[in-house]
Design a protein around this motif. Structure first.
Motif, PDB file in Angstrom:
ATOM      1  N   ARG A  53      39.856  48.269  26.612  1.00 33.25           N
ATOM      2  CA  ARG A  53      39.253  47.725  27.827  1.00 33.25           C
ATOM      3  C   ARG A  53      37.800  47.314  27.559  1.00 33.25           C
ATOM      4  O   ARG A  53      37.358  46.259  28.003  1.00 33.25           O
ATOM      5  N   ILE A  56      37.737  44.043  25.805  1.00 34.99           N
ATOM      6  CA  ILE A  56      37.931  42.928  26.742  1.00 34.99           C
ATOM      7  C   ILE A  56      36.617  42.613  27.454  1.00 34.99           C
ATOM      8  O   ILE A  56      36.243  41.449  27.626  1.00 34.99           O
ATOM      9  N   LYS A  80      46.081  41.483  28.817  1.00 35.89           N
ATOM     10  CA  LYS A  80      44.872  41.415  29.650  1.00 35.89           C
ATOM     11  C   LYS A  80      44.180  40.063  29.513  1.00 35.89           C
ATOM     12  O   LYS A  80      43.705  39.493  30.495  1.00 35.89           O
ATOM     13  N   ARG A  83      45.785  37.277  31.625  1.00 36.20           N
ATOM     14  CA  ARG A  83      45.420  37.244  33.047  1.00 36.20           C
ATOM     15  C   ARG A  83      44.036  36.651  33.243  1.00 36.20           C
ATOM     16  O   ARG A  83      43.766  35.994  34.246  1.00 36.20           O
ATOM     17  N   ILE A  84      43.140  36.916  32.299  1.00 39.03           N
ATOM     18  CA  ILE A  84      41.764  36.440  32.477  1.00 39.03           C
ATOM     19  C   ILE A  84      41.679  34.933  32.232  1.00 39.03           C
ATOM     20  O   ILE A  84      41.053  34.200  33.003  1.00 39.03           O
TER      21      ILE A  84
ATOM     22  N   SER B   8      34.564  52.725  31.996  1.00 37.74           N
ATOM     23  CA  SER B   8      35.897  52.127  31.853  1.00 37.74           C
ATOM     24  C   SER B   8      36.971  53.054  32.409  1.00 37.74           C
ATOM     25  O   SER B   8      37.932  52.597  33.032  1.00 37.74           O
ATOM     26  N   THR B  12      39.387  52.099  35.370  1.00 34.08           N
ATOM     27  CA  THR B  12      40.839  52.122  35.161  1.00 34.08           C
ATOM     28  C   THR B  12      41.502  52.876  36.316  1.00 34.08           C
ATOM     29  O   THR B  12      42.530  52.432  36.846  1.00 34.08           O
ATOM     30  N   TYR B  54      39.450  40.271  38.993  1.00 29.53           N
ATOM     31  CA  TYR B  54      40.291  39.107  38.742  1.00 29.53           C
ATOM     32  C   TYR B  54      41.529  39.256  39.632  1.00 29.53           C
ATOM     33  O   TYR B  54      42.278  40.221  39.504  1.00 29.53           O
ATOM     34  N   HIS B  56      45.204  38.235  40.935  1.00 31.05           N
ATOM     35  CA  HIS B  56      46.447  37.598  40.491  1.00 31.05           C
ATOM     36  C   HIS B  56      47.426  37.639  41.645  1.00 31.05           C
ATOM     37  O   HIS B  56      47.111  38.162  42.716  1.00 31.05           O
ATOM     38  N   ASP B  61      42.790  42.934  38.595  1.00 31.97           N
ATOM     39  CA  ASP B  61      42.229  43.566  37.404  1.00 31.97           C
ATOM     40  C   ASP B  61      40.731  43.770  37.609  1.00 31.97           C
ATOM     41  O   ASP B  61      40.048  42.879  38.109  1.00 31.97           O
ATOM     42  N   TYR B  63      37.031  44.849  35.748  1.00 31.97           N
ATOM     43  CA  TYR B  63      36.331  45.010  34.482  1.00 31.97           C
ATOM     44  C   TYR B  63      34.844  45.194  34.727  1.00 31.97           C
ATOM     45  O   TYR B  63      34.295  44.664  35.691  1.00 31.97           O
ATOM     46  N   GLN B  65      31.849  43.736  33.570  1.00 25.32           N
ATOM     47  CA  GLN B  65      31.426  42.560  32.815  1.00 25.32           C
ATOM     48  C   GLN B  65      30.119  42.029  33.370  1.00 25.32           C
ATOM     49  O   GLN B  65      30.012  41.789  34.572  1.00 25.32           O
TER      50      GLN B  65
END
Lengths: 251, 232
Positions: A53, A56, A80, A83-84, B8, B12, B54, B56, B61, B63, B65
């Motif tokens: 993770r 990513i 993963k 999907r991104i 993380s 998760t 993100y 879908h 998802d 993250y 970032q």
């Protein structure tokens, strides 16, 4: 380590002819492919998912990107990334081992990930892609199995686009002496026994443990990446250096 | 910056919980398709941390970032985001009330509508996923910085005013100020009354003077009219 003069290389703690390493590694992964994900979870107590993770998150992947996942095996990172990058992007899952590739492809198809993923059986040392093809290349827990790591890094540089990013997630060297001892006991005594119990293959998991010890340390890998031509090379230790994430940019 | 593995792990768990919640609410799952392919980044100013979502067709998802190319960036404090989750009218918190938006504003409205499809308190659904103990701890942690700040603010204000008033006597006490203001008001009233009296006295005086001057003029006029008559 590679010894070009004698044309030998390491296979774990053994020294074998260079040209035989690919075959030996193939046998290992043919044997572990079906239980690979389960063994990863057991060996790392699920922490490998967090390491991946973080990979990513450091990749900078976004919609429309083209990503190459080398030694992608059973497709954890590919899923993963898929999907991104979305429908306008693409992910190529490459692995030298057909058994691992098949497991990965079946797993991703079963999860409904079919649109933007393609599969290639390829050797990391001579990637079968055009120059400047990918925005991001990842290789997770695969580089230590490559015979000629420098050739692989050179090949990755070639197929990356200028400004593209390489991420290498791999087991590395811990800095803490006490942790190193515990890690050694775990790797050489407990891990092969888990392999024997779960995957009925003690020797393959002993190789995996030995190959970690033979892999270059953090600084050496940085130098190799710089020799290949990568810039802004850096690494990030995780779990006290048990795993390191190396990143570099193609100029 | 928090340990990447720890953050993380938290993310998760959160991702798993959110996706479980989505699957258990058919309305939310259906309306999620409106957000398919979109990317929203939450910037937590109090932790200097960014979380990217993100969207879908059937899941989200999450993250950590910093460099995500998000369609929408939502910036605010943790407390503001918790208020957003708890509020039955997310637009009261989302638009200009502690949270700022950068990017696709229409996406913000879609996201707001999607949030409305979760008619539960965040603590309730989080407790279902992670248990009561962890939820209470998280709620305490979320409110702790704010409560601490408010206590600090109260203490600081009280300490500062006490120092200025009692120690260095730079400013008067509140009671003294109020008394002074009352005294000023009384003085003003008295002054106005005095002015009024002076005005009355002045007008009487003027009237008196006028009357006197007119009555003293009259004998001179009689005498002059008599003299005029004799001369003729």
């Amino acid at each position: 380590m590679n010894n070009p003069e004698n044309k030998t290389t390491d296979f774990g703690f053994k020294t074998i002819p260079t040209e035989e390493k690919v075959t030996h590694v193939a046998h290992v992964f043919d044997s572990v492919a079906s239980k690979y994900d389960l063994m990863n979870d057991l060996m790392s107590a699920g922490i490998h998912r967090l390491w991946k993770r973080v990979t990513i998150e450091r990749s900078g992947a976004k919609s429309g990107h083209k990503v190459l996942d080398i030694a992608g095996g059973t497709g954890d990172l590919t899923r993963k990334f898929s999907r991104i990058v979305g429908p306008t992007g693409q992910v190529v899952l490459a692995d030298i081992n057909s058994s691992m590739l098949k497991v990965g492809r079946d797993k991703l198809i079963n999860q409904g990930i079919v649109d933007n993923v393609s599969y290639v059986q390829a050797n990391a040392e001579c990637l079968p892609f055009s120059d400047h093809s990918f925005d991001i290349i990842t290789i997770a827990f695969g580089l230590r199995n490559v015979t000629d790591k420098q050739a692989a890094l050179n090949s990755m540089l070639r197929v990356l686009k200028p400004g593209g990013r390489l991420l290498i997630l791999e087991f590395s060297k811990t800095q803490n002496a006490a942790l190193t001892q515990i890690y050694d006991v775990y790797s050489f005594n407990i891990l092969p026994k888990i392999g024997k119990l779960v995957a009925q293959d003690e020797d393959s998991y002993r190789y995996l443990a030995e190959s970690i010890r033979m892999h270059p340390d953090q600084e050496t890998l940085i130098e190799m990446m710089q020799d290949a031509g990568f810039i802004y090379c850096r690494y990030e230790n995780m779990t006290r250096g048990v795993v390191a994430l190396h990143t570099g940019i193609k100029p | 910056m928090p340990n990447p593995l720890f953050s993380s792990a938290v993310l998760t768990s959160l991702e798993t919980g959110v996706n479980l919640l989505i699957r258990s609410h058919p309305n939310s799952l259906q309306s999620l398709s409106d957000l398919n392919g979109k990317c929203i980044q939450f910037s937590l100013v109090d932790f200097q941390h960014k979380i990217t979502l993100y969207f879908h067709a059937e899941r989200i998802d999450l993250y950590n970032q910093d460099d995500a190319h998000a369609n929408l960036i939502i910036t605010g404090s943790l407390r503001d985001f918790l208020r957003l989750l708890q509020s039955r009218h997310p637009s009261e918190v989302l638009f200009g009330q502690g949270i700022s938006l950068t990017g696709d504003i229409e996406l913000a409205e879609q996201f707001s509508l999607w949030l409305k499809s979760f008619p539960v308190q965040w603590q309730h659904w989080f407790a279902q996923v992670a248990g009561e103990d962890l939820t209470q701890t998280l709620a305490r942690i979320a409110n702790q910085p704010v409560d601490q700040f408010q206590r600090w603010k109260q203490n600081s204000t009280a300490t500062c005013s006490e120092y200025l008033q009692e120690e260095i006597r730079l400013i008067p006490a509140n009671a003294e100020v109020i008394k002074f203001a009352d005294d000023v008001d009384q003085l003003r009233d008295a002054t106005e009354r005095l002015e009024a009296r002076i005005a009355i006295v002045h007008s009487r005086l003027q009237a008196s003077i006028s009357k006197q001057s007119s009555s003293s003029d009259m004998p001179f006029k009689k005498a002059s009219s008599t003299r005029n008559t004799e001369s003729e």
